[in-house]
Design a protein around this motif. Structure first.
Motif, PDB file in Angstrom:
ATOM      1  N   TRP A  95       2.833   6.065  10.010  1.00  0.00           N
ATOM      2  CA  TRP A  95       2.808   6.181   8.551  1.00  0.00           C
ATOM      3  C   TRP A  95       4.194   6.515   8.014  1.00  0.00           C
ATOM      4  CZ3 TRP A  95      -1.771   6.287   5.236  1.00  0.00           C
ATOM      5  CH2 TRP A  95      -2.951   5.947   5.914  1.00  0.00           C
ATOM      6  N   ALA A 154       0.842   5.551  -0.062  1.00  0.00           N
ATOM      7  CA  ALA A 154      -0.001   6.676   0.330  1.00  0.00           C
ATOM      8  C   ALA A 154       0.643   7.968  -0.139  1.00  0.00           C
ATOM      9  CB  ALA A 154      -0.187   6.699   1.847  1.00  0.00           C
ATOM     10  N   LYS A 156      -8.645  -0.249   5.682  1.00  0.00           N
ATOM     11  CA  LYS A 156      -7.294  -0.130   5.129  1.00  0.00           C
ATOM     12  C   LYS A 156      -6.417   0.706   6.054  1.00  0.00           C
ATOM     13  CE  LYS A 156      -9.202  -0.285   0.481  1.00  0.00           C
ATOM     14  NZ  LYS A 156      -9.483   0.488  -0.720  1.00  0.00           N
ATOM     15  N   ILE A 203       0.862  -1.176   0.000  1.00  0.00           N
ATOM     16  CA  ILE A 203       0.000   0.000   0.000  1.00  0.00           C
ATOM     17  C   ILE A 203       0.898   1.226   0.000  1.00  0.00           C
ATOM     18  CG2 ILE A 203      -1.800   1.322   1.182  1.00  0.00           C
ATOM     19  CD1 ILE A 203      -2.780  -1.279   2.449  1.00  0.00           C
ATOM     20  N   LEU A 205      -4.706   6.483  -1.127  1.00  0.00           N
ATOM     21  CA  LEU A 205      -4.105   5.159  -1.023  1.00  0.00           C
ATOM     22  C   LEU A 205      -4.099   4.453  -2.372  1.00  0.00           C
ATOM     23  CD1 LEU A 205      -5.839   3.885   2.247  1.00  0.00           C
ATOM     24  CD2 LEU A 205      -3.604   4.984   2.018  1.00  0.00           C
ATOM     25  N   ARG A 237     -12.313   2.095   3.329  1.00  0.00           N
ATOM     26  CA  ARG A 237     -11.118   2.897   3.580  1.00  0.00           C
ATOM     27  C   ARG A 237     -10.675   2.800   5.041  1.00  0.00           C
ATOM     28  NH1 ARG A 237      -7.934   6.948   1.855  1.00  0.00           N
ATOM     29  NH2 ARG A 237      -7.291   8.467   3.414  1.00  0.00           N
TER      30      ARG A 237
END
Length: 95
Positions: free
Chosen positions: A86, A9, A75, A7, A16, A72
Motif C-alpha cells: 500500500w 486510500a 478492491k 484508487i 477507499l 470491498r
C-alpha cells in the motif's frame, strides 16, 4: 487522449475512493490540496494506491463504474496484486 482510473486510500485497508481523470498528477494534487469538497477531502483519502491507464475516457469511466460496484474485498485484492505494501504511488508516477 489517455485517461486513468485510480484508487486513493486513507491508509492501509482504510477508506477507499475510486475516481477517473485525464490528468493523474493534477487530480492527485487537487485531492491533496482539498480543492474539491466532498468524500475524499472529508475522509482525508489522498494516498494513491492503484492506477490504471486507458486509451479513451469512455473506457476509463466504464471501468470506474464497474469498480465502484465491486465488493470491498475485491478492491483490496486488486490493490494488493500490484501494491502489496500500500505504498503511495504518486511519487513514482508524478515526479
Amino acid at each position: 487522449m489517455s485517461a486513468y482510473v485510480y484508487i486513493l486510500a486513507s491508509g492501509r485497508n482504510g477508506t477507499l475512493y475510486i475516481g477517473v481523470t485525464t490528468s493523474l498528477p493534477q487530480r492527485i494534487h487537487q485531492h491533496r490540496q482539498g480543492y474539491t469538497p466532498g468524500f475524499a477531502s472529508r475522509y482525508r483519502v489522498n494516498l494513491l494506491v492503484y492506477a490504471e491507464a486507458h486509451e479513451r475516457i469512455d473506457e476509463a469511466i466504464a471501468r470506474e463504474k464497474r469498480l465502484k460496484t465491486w465488493k470491498r474485498s475485491w478492491k483490496i485484492d486488486l490493490i494488493e496484486a500490484s501494491n502489496p505494501e500500500w505504498q503511495d504511488l504518486s511519487a513514482a508516477m508524478l515526479l
